[in-house]
Scaffold this active site. Structure first.
Site: not given
Lengths: 477, 477, 95
Positions: B170, B146, B70
Site C-alpha cells: 500500500s 491504498s 494518511k
C-alpha cells in the site's frame, strides 16, 4: 436409578495488580463509571496492548501453588464475539498454549485427602460492566482489561459438597499468595460449574450443563444440588438431557435455561498478532518459586509438628492466612509452658467469638498481648474460666484491657482462706445432711457443698481452693 | 520553481538558513491544493478544513516542515476516519507514536489528511467513502492504493512528503503508479501504535517522498523502539543519511525469476530490464535467484490479512465512537451499523476473514496459510544469505484505469503480486521511479533487503536515483 | 473448497453484518472465485512446517505495573453516539 454426579469448575480470578492487564489504568473498585479507562482498554482504533509483568508473575505463582507445569511456550489468542461490555469485540485470552497445565489440589473428606486435578490455568482480561435499564443498557468500562486468570478443574468433583470444599481450599491458597481479593460478592472471584450425571459404575460422562450466575460458594453448592435433583429426575423419566447453559436464580433456588449467544465453536480463536510469545524459562520459574509463601498444607504440617497440634486443630488455624499469622504469633509469644492452653483458647472461645461476629479471628478487636494477659489471669487462678470468656467478649466489644474489665466487674476470685473458711462454716451449718452423706462415704456430696460455697460467694470463690479447704475441714473433724 | 515543488531536504536547507519561512511553505501547499485537488482528490474533508491559525514555530531537525498523513494514522484533535463512513466524525483523544516522534523532531502535522482505500482495503484508492483519488499523471487512472492520497499528493506537489501505511504493498504500489519514492520498513522498525490496524502482523507505516534522501530523513524520524507497541523491536536506528553513498560496486543483487512470468505488462518488463542493466553498469553483480513460493503469496496474504482484519474491525460496532444505525435492538443495531458503515470491499474482506477463521475451516485456511508464510520467509532467508538485495518490479502493470478492476476483486488482489511477499516475510522494501511507459505512466523499481537492513535500500536506491533523471520528471498536471 | 449461501449467511451473522439478498448473491460469486484461487495452497506439502503466527524473533515483551493517567469520562465519551451520564448507552440486548 442411582447416579454419580460429575462436576468440573471454572474459576475466574481477578489479579490484584496496581494496573490493568494491557494498559496503565489503575484498578480501583467503586470509582465513578468510566473514570479508570484509556484509549487502550476502551479498544479505541490504533491502540495496542502490552502485558503487565506483575500479572504474569502473579499468575505463575498461582500455577506453582497449584502444582501446575508451567509451559515453556505460551501466547495470547483472541476469542472473538460481539458483546457491548467487550470493547474490542474480542477478548484477549489463551487457547492452545495456556500458561500452565496439569496441576492439582487436595480436598478432605472424613480426614482423607482427595486429589482434584487442575486441567489448566490461563491468562485473560476482564470485560466491562452492563447495567440494564428500560429499553437500553449502560456500559462502564472501568473493569474492562483487569487481568484475570482462569483455573479449570478436571471433572474430579463428585458432589456439591466436594465442589464447595474445592473452592474453599482454592480460595485459601490464593489468599496465602496475596494475588487476589478472592471476593465473590465483589466479583473478583467468579465460578462457573459444569455438571453431569452418569449411571453409577459407568465410565462414560453424561450430557453436561454449564451453570452460571452463582455469587457465593454456598450459591455454587446450592445450584449444583438443585441441578443434581433436576437432572436425576429428568433421566429417571427417560428425558433427553440437552447441553445448555443455565443460570442460577438464588432467590427462587432454581436454575433456568439460558439462550446462548455464540457457541464455543464460533469463537474463532487465533494468535493475537499484537502480542509476542512468551518463553518462560526455568530461571524465571525458580525465582518466583522462591517468592512463594508457606502454603496452607505446608503450614498445617508444620503447626502439627512444631506445636504438637492435632490435625483438626491445626486445620482450623491455617484455614485463613491472617488467622494463621495471628495464631502463630500468639502461640510463639505465649509465656506459659503448656502451649496447648493457648491453642484451646484460639480454637475455642476466640473462634466462637469470631464466628458469632462473622469475622476472622484476626479481625477481632483484640491484640495477642491482651489475649495472653487474659489467659494469665485464668492460669494464676485469679478469675474463673467461665468469667474469662465473658471478659473476652467484653474486651472485643469495648476495646478495654483484661485487667480493667476484671477489676471493673469485681471478678477476681477469692482465694483468701480466712474469708473462704467463714463461708464454709456457714454452709456446713446449713447443710448437715450433705455433711453426713459425705462422712458416710458419698463423695458426691462434696461437689454439692463446693457448689453451695460458690453460690454464696457469687461465683468469685476459687473452686479448687474451696474443695481443698472443705475436704480438709470435713475429714479433720 | 515554487516552494511546494521542492524536496524536503532542499527546503530544510532554506528553512535553516532563514531564506524561506515555514509559513510560506504551508501557503504554497494550500495554493496548490486549491488549484488542483478538486481534480486529484488526494485530501479528504477539505470542506470542513480551516487553515492552521499560525504555524507553530518549531526548531528541531525538521523546522516546522509539514508532513501529510494518511487518514488511518491517529492525530489527536484531528479527525481520523480511515475514509470510512463507520468512523465518521471520529476524533481520537490520542495520537500515533509516529506523530509524536515527528512533532518532537520539529515537523508540522499537515492539517488535511490523505485519501485512502477504506481501512486500507484496496490497491486503487477507489474504495474511499470520500470518492477516488486520481493519478496526477493521468486523471483517468488510479493512483494505486491504498495510500493513493499520500502518493498522489506528493506527486502533484500538494505535499512535501507524506506518511502511508503498507500491509501488502500500500505504500510501494501507489509510489510506483505516481512516480515517487515509497518505503515499507522492516516489521517492528516503526511503531504501529496509533495506526488503525488492517492486519496487525503485516502493517507498517512508512514514507512517501519525492526522492530517496527525503525517504531516509523521514524514515529516520519515525523509526525506533516504542514501549507501547509489543511488536516494536528494541534495536538502535542507524544514521540513514550515511547510507546515501552513491556506490554499489560489487553489491550482489538477486533478480527473482518468479517475478518475470505471465501477467506482466511488456512495457513494464522492458523498463525494469533497463533498470537492472543500469544497476549492472553501476557496478553491481546481478544474478537470477529463485523465490519458489512466490505464487502462494497472494493466497496466503488474503487469508492472513483478512482473518486479522475481521477481528481488528470487530470494534467498529457503533457503541463507543463513529457511525451508529438507529435500532432499539442491540444485535440489529450492530448488523445495520456495520452493513451501512462499511463499504463493499470492507464487508467482503471481513466475511472472507471470518470464514477463514471459522470452525471447520481454520486448519485448511488460516493455519495452513501461517505455515506457507514460514516457507515464504525461508525463501528470502536463503537468498539474503548470498545476496545483498533483491531487485524486482513493484507492480506487474502501470496505473490502470479508474473502474477497470473495481468489480473484479480477484483481479484487483493480483495487482499486489510483487509487493505482498515482503510483508509476509517482514522485510523492508523500497519503490523508486525507474522509467515510463509510452503513455507517460511511471514505473517503479522495487528493492528488497534483509530484516533491519534499510541502509542497503537507501544505498542502492540513492545510487540508482542519482545516476538517473526519472525522479526529476514531473507530471504535466 | 466450495462455499454455500448458508455458510456465508452464518459467517455474516458472526461478523454482525446485515446482507441484502442481492449482496449475498454477489458475494457468493466473488467468494467462490477468490476461494478457488486461494485453494492453491492446499497443494503444498507442509506437514513439518511450523506456523508463523509471529514473524518477529522477539518474545516476553512486558511492561512494568506502573499507573498512567486515564482519560476523563468527558474525553472517553466525547465520540460516543449515545451516552447517559458517564455511561455509554446501547439499545436493549435481545438475544
Amino acid at each position: 436409578m442411582i447416579y454419580q454426579t460429575v462436576i468440573g469448575l471454572e474459576v475466574h480470578l481477578q489479579l490484584s495488580t496496581k494496573t490493568k492487564a494491557f494498559c496503565g489504568c489503575i484498578i480501583d473498585f467503586g470509582r465513578a463509571p468510566n473514570t479508570c479507562v484509556c484509549p487502550i482498554c476502551l479498544g479505541f482504533p490504533g491502540t495496542l496492548p502490552v502485558y503487565n509483568k506483575e500479572a504474569l508473575n502473579s499468575a505463575i505463582k498461582v500455577a506453582l501453588a497449584f502444582n501446575c507445569q508451567i509451559q515453556e511456550h505460551t501466547k495470547f489468542d483472541r476469542k472473538n464475539y460481539f458483546y457491548p461490555d467487550l470493547p474490542k469485540n474480542y477478548q484477549i485470552s489463551q487457547y492452545d498454549l495456556p500458561l500452565s497445565r496439569n496441576g492439582y489440589l487436595y480436598i478432605y473428606r472424613d480426614n482423607k485427602p482427595k486429589r482434584i486435578g487442575i486441567t489448566r490455568i490461563h491468562l485473560e482480561e476482564d470485560a466491562g460492566k452492563l447495567i440494564h435499564e428500560d429499553g437500553q443498557s449502560l456500559v462502564d468500562f472501568n473493569r474492562a482489561g483487569i487481568p484475570l486468570i482462569e483455573i479449570v478443574s478436571e471433572p474430579d468433583l463428585f458432589s456439591p459438597q466436594e465442589a464447595f470444599d474445592y473452592l474453599t481450599n482454592l480460595k485459601s491458597i490464593i489468599e496465602y499468595l496475596d494475588v487476589s481479593d478472592c471476593d465473590m460478592e465483589k466479583g473478583s472471584l467468579r465460578c462457573d460449574a459444569n455438571i453431569s450425571l452418569r449411571k453409577a459404575g459407568s465410565l462414560e460422562l453424561g450430557v453436561k450443563t454449564e451453570l452460571k450466575n452463582m455469587n457465593s460458594f454456598k450459591g455454587v453448592k446450592d445450584a449444583l444440588s438443585f441441578e443434581v435433583g433436576r437432572q436425576a429426575e429428568l433421566l429417571d423419566r427417560g428425558g433427553d438431557m440437552v447441553q445448555e447453559t443455565r443460570l442460577w436464580d438464588a432467590e427462587k433456588g432454581v436454575t433456568v435455561s439460558m439462550r446462548t449467544k455464540e457457541g464455543a465453536k464460533d469463537y474463532r480463536y487465533f494468535p493475537d498478532p499484537d502480542l509476542t510469545r512468551f518463553h518462560i524459562n526455568q530461571d524465571m520459574i525458580e525465582r518466583l518459586r522462591l517468592k512463594l509463601p508457606e502454603l496452607p498444607q505446608e503450614k498445617l504440617q508444620r503447626f502439627m509438628k512444631e506445636y504438637s497440634l492435632s490435625e483438626y486443630d491445626a486445620k482450623i488455624l491455617v484455614s485463613s492466612k491472617e488467622d494463621a499469622r495471628f495464631s502463630e504469633e500468639c502461640i510463639r509469644i505465649y509465656p506459659g509452658k503448656d502451649k496447648k492452653l493457648m491453642v484451646n483458647w484460639l480454637i475455642g472461645p476466640l473462634l466462637s467469638e469470631a464466628n458469632s461476629r462473622k469475622v476472622k479471628i484476626s479481625e477481632l478487636n483484640i491484640t495477642n498481648d491482651e489475649l495472653i494477659s487474659l489467659i494469665g489471669f485464668v492460669e494464676r487462678g485469679e478469675i474463673s474460666g467461665l468469667s474469662a470468656k465473658g471478659v473476652l467478649s467484653q474486651m472485643i466489644d469495648s476495646g478495654k484491657s483484661a485487667r480493667e474489665l476484671i477489676i471493673e466487674s469485681n471478678l477476681l476470685q477469692v482465694s483468701d482462706t480466712e474469708e473462704l473458711s467463714k463461708i464454709i462454716e456457714s454452709v456446713i451449718l446449713e447443710n448437715t445432711k450433705s455433711v453426713d452423706d459425705f462422712r458416710s462415704g458419698k463423695t458426691n456430696a462434696l461437689m454439692f457443698l463446693v457448689g453451695q460455697v460458690m453460690k454464696k460467694s457469687s461465683g468469685k470463690a476459687n473452686p479448687k481452693i474451696v474443695g481443698q479447704l472443705l475436704s480438709r475441714r470435713l475429714t479433720d473433724a | 520553481m515554487e516552494l511546494n515543488q521542492l524536496t524536503a531536504h532542499e527546503l530544510l536547507v532554506r528553512l535553516k538558513s532563514g531564506s524561506v519561512a515555514s509559513e510560506a511553505v504551508q501557503e504554497a501547499l494550500y495554493a496548490r491544493i486549491e488549484k488542483v485537488d478538486s481534480k486529484i482528490n488526494a485530501y479528504v474533508r477539505r470542506a470542513d478544513f480551516r487553515k492552521n491559525d499560525a504555524v507553530n514555530k518549531k526548531q528541531g531537525l525538521l523546522f516546522s516542515l509539514p508532513v501529510t498523513v494518511k487518514d488511518n494514522i491517529c492525530t489527536e484533535g484531528l479527525n481520523t476516519e480511515c475514509c470510512s463512513k463507520i468512523l465518521a466524525g471520529f476524533c481520537p483523544p490520542y495520537e500515533a507514536t509516529v506523530i509524536s516522534k515527528l512533532k518532537k523532531a520539529g515537523a508540522e502535522i499537515f492539517p488535511l489528511k490523505a485519501n485512502m482505500d477504506e481501512f486500507a482495503f484496496g490497491s486503487s484508492t477507489e474504495n474511499s467513502c470520500f470518492g477516488p483519488t486520481h493519478n496526477p499523471w493521468n486523471l483517468g487512472c488510479v493512483p494505486g492504493g491504498s495510500s493513493g492520497g499520500s502518493a498522489a499528493a506528493v506527486a502533484a506537489d500538494e505535499a512535501i512528503w507524506a506518511l502511508g501505511s503498507d500491509t501488502g504493498g500500500s505504500i510501494r504500489q501507489p509510489a510506483s503508479f505516481c512516480g515517487v519514492v515509497g518505503l515499507k520498513p522492516t516489521y517492528g522498525r516503526v511503531s504501529r501504535f496509533g495506526l488503525i490496524a488492517f492486519a496487525s502482523s503485516l502493517d507498517q507505516i512508512g514514507p512517501i517522498t519525492k526522492d530517496v534522501e527525503d525517504a531516509a530523513i523521514l524514515t529516520q524520524a519515525i523509526s525506533g523502539y516504542d514501549p507501547n507497541d509489543s511488536t516494536s523491536v528494541d534495536q538502535d536506528v542507524p544514521d540513514y543519511l550515511k547510507s546515501l553513498t552513491k556506490d554499489i560496486k560489487g553489491l550482489r543483487v538477486g533478480i527473482p525469476k518468479e517475478y518475470f512470468v505471465e501477467g506482466m505488462d511488456s512495457e513494464v518488463k522492458s523498463v525494469i530490464e533497463q533498470a537492472v542493466n543500469k544497476l549492472k553498469t553501476l557496478g553491481a553483480s546481478v544474478k537470477e535467484v529463485s523465490l519458489p513460493h512466490t505464487e502462494y503469496a497472494v493466497p496466503v496474504y488474503y487469508i492472513i490479512a483478512t482473518a486479522e482484519a475481521s477481528s481488528n474491525l470487530a470494534r467498529f460496532d457503533g457503541v463507543q465512537y463513529g457511525y451508529r444505525a438507529k435500532s432499539d435492538n442491540l444485535i440489529e443495531m450492530y448488523k445495520r451499523t456495520r452493513a451501512e458503515g462499511f463499504g463493499d470491499e470492507a464487508k467482503r474482506r471481513i466475511i472472507l476473514g471470518t470464514f477463514a477463521l471459522s470452525h471447520g475451516y481454520y486448519d485448511a485456511y488460516y493455519l495452513r496459510a501461517l505455515k506457507v508464510r514460514t516457507l515464504i520467509k525461508q525463501d528470502f532467508d536463503r537468498v539474503f544469505a548470498e545476496f545483498d538485495c533483491i531487485a524486482a518490479p513493484t507492480s506487474p502493470t502501470p496505473a490502470f484505469k479508474l473502474g477497470e478492476r473495481a468489480s473484479e476483486p480477484l483481479k484487483m488482489y493480483l495487482s499486489d503480486i510483487y509487493t505482498i511477499s515482503v510483508n509476509l516475510a517482514g522485510i523492508p522494501a523500497i519503490s523508486i521511479p525507474c522509467g515510463f511507459t509510452k503513455d507517460k505512466l511511471p514505473v517503479g523499481l522495487q528493492i528488497m533487503a534483509g530484516s533491519f537492513n534499510e541502509e542497503m535500500l537507501f544505498r542502492v536506491a540513492h545510487t540508482f536515483e542519482q545516476n538517473t533523471e526519472w525522479h526529476k520528471i514531473k507530471s504535466s498536471l | 473448497m466450495a462455499i454455500d449461501n448458508e455458510t456465508i449467511r452464518h459467517v455474516a451473522h458472526l461478523a454482525r453484518i446485515d446482507l441484502q439478498a442481492k449482496e449475498l448473491e454477489r458475494l457468493h460469486v466473488q467468494l467462490h472465485e477468490i476461494l478457488g484461487f486461494i485453494d492453491k495452497i492446499s497443494n503444498l506439502n507442509i506437514e513439518d512446517v511450523l506456523p508463523a503466527s509471529h514473524i518477529l524473533p522477539i518474545s516476553n515483551v512486558l511492561r512494568e505495573d506502573i499507573p498512567h493517567t486515564s482519560l476523563t469520562p468527558e474525553r472517553a465519551l466525547e465520540n460516543a453516539p449515545s451516552k447517559k451520564g458517564n455511561f455509554f448507552s446501547v439499545p436493549k440486548i435481545i438475544e
